[in-house]
Design a protein around this motif. Structure first.
Motif, PDB file in Angstrom:
ATOM      1  N   CYS A 228       1.205  -0.527  -0.172  1.00  0.00           N
ATOM      2  CA  CYS A 228       0.278   0.484   0.337  1.00  0.00           C
ATOM      3  C   CYS A 228       1.210   1.037   0.041  1.00  0.00           C
ATOM      4  O   CYS A 228       1.088   2.622  -0.751  1.00  0.00           O
TER       5      CYS A 228
ATOM      6  N   GLN B 150      -4.463   0.561  -9.001  1.00  0.00           N
ATOM      7  CA  GLN B 150      -5.356   0.795  -7.979  1.00  0.00           C
ATOM      8  C   GLN B 150      -5.942  -0.220  -7.680  1.00  0.00           C
ATOM      9  O   GLN B 150      -6.545  -0.452  -6.889  1.00  0.00           O
TER      10      GLN B 150
ATOM     11  N   SER C 247       1.948   6.167  -7.281  1.00  0.00           N
ATOM     12  CA  SER C 247       0.716   7.349  -7.867  1.00  0.00           C
ATOM     13  C   SER C 247       1.318   8.964  -7.373  1.00  0.00           C
ATOM     14  O   SER C 247       0.969   9.717  -8.519  1.00  0.00           O
TER      15      SER C 247
ATOM     16  N   SER D   9      -6.908  -2.169   1.707  1.00  0.00           N
ATOM     17  CA  SER D   9      -7.685  -1.962   0.684  1.00  0.00           C
ATOM     18  C   SER D   9      -8.487  -0.511   1.377  1.00  0.00           C
ATOM     19  O   SER D   9      -8.934   0.136   0.682  1.00  0.00           O
TER      20      SER D   9
ATOM     21  N   ALA E 132      -4.732  -3.772  -7.435  1.00  0.00           N
ATOM     22  CA  ALA E 132      -4.207  -3.873  -6.000  1.00  0.00           C
ATOM     23  C   ALA E 132      -5.825  -3.774  -5.197  1.00  0.00           C
ATOM     24  O   ALA E 132      -5.931  -5.183  -3.730  1.00  0.00           O
ATOM     25  N   LEU E 133      -6.778  -3.504  -5.271  1.00  0.00           N
ATOM     26  CA  LEU E 133      -8.023  -3.095  -4.719  1.00  0.00           C
ATOM     27  C   LEU E 133      -9.039  -4.501  -4.571  1.00  0.00           C
ATOM     28  O   LEU E 133      -9.038  -5.305  -3.308  1.00  0.00           O
TER      29      LEU E 133
ATOM     30  N   THR F 232      -7.092   2.344   0.250  1.00  0.00           N
ATOM     31  CA  THR F 232      -6.281   2.298  -1.339  1.00  0.00           C
ATOM     32  C   THR F 232      -7.442   3.069  -2.117  1.00  0.00           C
ATOM     33  O   THR F 232      -7.601   3.999  -3.218  1.00  0.00           O
TER      34      THR F 232
ATOM     35  N   LEU G 286       2.457   1.336  -3.407  1.00  0.00           N
ATOM     36  CA  LEU G 286       1.570   2.652  -4.293  1.00  0.00           C
ATOM     37  C   LEU G 286       1.121   3.582  -4.111  1.00  0.00           C
ATOM     38  O   LEU G 286       0.848   4.671  -5.254  1.00  0.00           O
ATOM     39  N   TYR G 287       0.239   4.362  -3.050  1.00  0.00           N
ATOM     40  CA  TYR G 287       1.175   5.539  -2.660  1.00  0.00           C
ATOM     41  C   TYR G 287       2.270   6.720  -3.316  1.00  0.00           C
ATOM     42  O   TYR G 287       1.876   7.787  -3.858  1.00  0.00           O
TER      43      TYR G 287
END
Length: 792
Positions: free
Chosen positions: A148, A671, A155, A687, A674-675, A690, A151-152
């Protein structure tokens, strides 16, 4: 697939790249290939006609890499324009964002994925690639916070870099509008669907309409004509000119004045006054032209004489634009003296029959043109349809004759054709995916069991062959989509290429990503749409398992395709056929120069960006291979822009919004996947964090759409009015009006390079000696000319 199969695919592609790049470094040094690898420089720079042999020409070198790396943005802008610079900004953006992704994913997520479950690991070369994916992390693991976090970081970094690039490219586009020379398209409006009148011609209707409703700003107009006999005549004349010029290059003497350019030449003795006595007169000790060339010259000459006799030597409108010219006196000595007069009162009766319901209307100011292009001209929206005209070199003349009422039907038909072609392509993609499944392959083809037992063949079939087959099938996509875009009715080359690029982008994303991810049988692929709510879950299950195929696809379609791009295989073969089979030693003119293939290269970059984003946290092993591709693309495309591709028109980075929207789509898709993965792996914390990220990304996209996107759709009135005032203060009105009268000529007599090249080739001996001396001095100051000398 295991690490060994991946390394096999990587080794094959690395070998192909090394061989092709080494071969390119040798071929580019050969003077016979100057028109293949230095076409842009051949057109824009003086080149000496000599061929000193040097041993260095047979030794591979990396000098082209150094030159491409050291080139500045100003040199790129001068060589390829704003479009080339914007394209390279896409590559730079990809390099930056995936360096960040590789650093955090390879060093943080890869160990977490590898040790995600308690298991006995094999030796690294025998490990399955699935142990390096997120699928190897056990359910409910506390380490999903790392995914997570990554991913942040990815992004936020991508959004920040997108904002930075969007802002700079917007400034670059505005600077291009204000800083470039006077552009006729800024003063010109393309009018289509002109209503038909029985009382007068289309030209008269246009003049009456705009004189009535735009009396202060309307200047004149230029009608669009149906391409017929005159267009074919111009093509035949150009063909005859090139053929006679080839004969002239084979002879050394000049006997008479050329009827086309005014210089003395031997080749035009081929045409006598009597049509039955067409002969090629050459001295007995000189090279005689072939019988086929004689027949071609006689055939074209007879056609010219027939047309001339039908008109009884009468004057005809030059270029169908109103100017009076004689058939055999159409070409003047100076290219600048060719003018297309657009006065409607000088139109001949034959012109009226050939007029089409479309015209280019010229205005006094840029602001008046932009207002006329954007407002509704009539209460019937299907009549007097206006838009800003494309640049003169960008006009796609054949589509201007298409009735405007057919355009929307053509767009629907081409959309349906593209969708059908997209689904037909499911068959080869399904076949390719079958090669990656050894169990299914052995069941379907039992005779392959013995071959697949060999380790190398096993790795070759599963690791290299599928991506190669898919890449070969994909080569048929861009020409098909370009055909669809032509049928669509686009009125400019840039619009046609942009439309084809969007179709290719949608096609590749669907077939390369979604179809491969949801692969299996075709029935299974279609059954996915029956449960739309399960799509995130299906993607979350399938993407980690297909990451190995995407990695090999990057190797094959990425690395190898760049090597094929730099070596220019098809132009190289054509050049060899022309020189060594047809025995033609003259260099091709600028009409044969290639333009940058944005419609194929931009979709490839965006597809690899999509694969990089979606696989970054799922299968980080793809990122190093992807970075190598983008670094190599940076060098290869800079080299091609500097030396090979010739920009014939400029769109001002019009395709950047497509790049931005596709990148946002890739981020949101990543995203969502990933969720789904976090839901499957039962990680409610990951979750929950996200979901806000998805909304923040969409909010950022809306901000960019409101802040930057309008500049790419409309030109700001403030900028246009200031440019108009500047022209008025400098007294450039008459110069602009003169430029408008000659800018949009539908039937140019001959391209300017023909006349200029003829004049240069007929220079006197004294001037030639002087040029040779000056070229030697220039060569001493410019070592790059040594590699692009022509054969004597």
């Amino acid at each position: 697939m295991d690490i060994g199969a991946l390394l096999t695919s990587a080794g094959i592609n690395i070998a192909i790249c090394v061989v092709l790049l080494s071969l390119y470094s040798i071929l580019r040094k050969q003077p016979s290939n100057v028109s293949v690898y230095f076409m842009r420089r051949l057109i824009s720079e003086p080149v000496k006609h000599s061929d000193p042999f040097r041993f260095e020409r047979l030794v591979p070198s990396a000098s082209w890499i150094v030159r491409a790396w050291q080139a500045t943005n100003e040199e790129i802008l001068a060589a390829g324009g704003v479009d080339a610079l914007v394209f390279l900004r896409i590559v730079v953006f990809s390099i930056r964002v995936f360096i960040i992704a590789a650093m955090i994913c390879v060093f943080l997520l890869l160990p977490v994925n590898y040790y995600g479950q308690e298991m006995q690991h094999k030796q690294i070369h025998s490990e399955s690639l699935e142990v390096f994916t997120i699928g190897n992390v056990k359910e409910g693991s506390k380490w999903f916070w790392t995914h997570c976090l990554a991913l942040y970081v990815i992004s936020c970094s991508a959004c920040a870099l997108l904002h930075f690039e969007y802002k700079n490219i917007t400034k670059m586009r505005l600077a291009h509008i204000t800083g470039s020379p006077v552009n006729p398209s800024h003063f010109t409006v393309l009018v289509r669907s002109i209503p038909c009148s029985q009382n007068h011609s289309y030209s008269k209707s246009v003049e009456d309409f705009f004189s009535t409703y735009y009396p202060a700003s309307y200047v004149s107009h230029q009608m669009v004509y149906r391409a017929g006999r005159v267009d074919r005549l111009m093509k035949d004349a150009e063909k005859m000119y090139r053929m006679l010029k080839t004969i002239e290059s084979q002879t050394k003497k000049s006997y008479m004045s050329c009827c086309l350019c005014g210089k003395s030449t031997h080749s035009f003795e081929a045409l006598n006054n009597d049509a039955e006595s067409v002969e090629i007169k050459t001295s007995s000790d000189e090279l005689q032209p072939s019988q086929r060339e004689k027949k071609d010259v006689e055939k074209i000459y007879r056609k010219l004489k027939i047309i001339e006799s039908q008109n009884k030597m009468s004057s005809v409108p030059g270029c169908l634009c109103g100017g009076i010219m004689h058939y055999f006196k159409m070409l003047k000595k100076e290219a600048e003296s060719v003018e297309c007069k657009t006065s409607s009162d000088r139109s001949q009766p034959s012109q009226t029959d050939k007029e089409r319901p479309a015209a280019f209307v010229f205005f006094r100011t840029r602001y008046a043109a932009i207002v006329a292009a954007q407002v509704l001209q009539s209460s019937n929206p299907m009549l007097w349809v206006t838009q800003l005209a494309p640049e003169p070199n960008d006009v796609y003349w054949s589509n201007l004759s298409i009735p405007y009422k057919q355009v929307w039907l053509r767009k629907i038909a081409t959309l349906l054709g593209a969708i059908v072609f997209m689904f037909v392509f499911l068959a080869p993609v399904t076949f390719v995916q079958g090669l990656t499944q050894l169990d299914q392959l052995r069941q379907t083809f039992p005779f392959l069991k013995g071959i697949l037992k060999q380790k190398f063949m096993n790795q070759l079939v599963t690791g290299y062959l599928p991506s190669v087959i898919l890449m070969l099938f994909m080569y048929a996509v861009p020409p098909t989509m370009m055909l669809f875009s032509t049928i669509e009715g686009n009125v400019s080359h840039s619009e046609r290429k942009k439309s084809a690029g969007i179709k290719v982008l949608y096609f590749t994303i669907w077939n390369v990503f979604f179809v491969n991810v949801l692969s299996g049988s075709i029935i299974r692929q279609l059954s996915v749409f029956s449960s739309v709510r399960d799509i995130p879950t299906q993607l979350a299950k399938a993407v980690p398992t297909q990451a190995t195929f995407f990695t090999t696809y990057v190797l094959t379609s990425g690395w190898a395709s760049l090597s094929c791009e730099v070596i220019q295989l098809f132009p190289l073969l054509c050049n060899g056929f022309r020189r060594f089979i047809l025995r033609r030693q003259e260099e091709p003119c600028s009409n044969h120069a290639l333009t940058f293939p944005h419609h194929t290269e931009i979709p490839r970059l965006l597809l690899f960006g999509l694969l990089g984003f979606t696989c970054s946290i799922m299968a980080p092993l793809i990122l190093p291979f992807l970075l190598v591709y983008f670094f190599l693309a940076f060098l290869v495309y800079r080299n091609q822009i500097l030396n090979v591709y010739v920009p014939k028109y400029e769109s001002g980075g019009q395709f950047w919004p497509v790049v931005h929207n596709t990148t946002i789509f890739s981020l949101v898709l990543t995203q969502v996947i990933a969720l789904g993965v976090f839901g499957i792996k039962r990680s409610p914390v990951a979750s929950g964090f996200t979901i806000p990220l998805i909304f923040l990304t969409l909010l950022f996209n809306e901000y960019c759409r409101q802040r930057f996107s309008p500049v790419f759709k409309r030109s700001p009135a403030q900028v246009l009015i200031e440019m108009d005032k500047q022209d008025e203060n400098w007294g450039r009105a008459e110069e602009i009006y003169k430029l408008l009268r000659t800018a949009y000529c539908q039937f140019p007599l001959l391209s300017l390079d023909l006349s200029t090249s003829q004049e240069l080739s007929m220079a006197g001996n004294s001037g030639q000696n002087k040029d040779e001396g000056s070229s030697k001095d220039q060569e001493s100051h410019n070592p790059d000319l040594n590699e692009i000398k022509l054969l004597s």
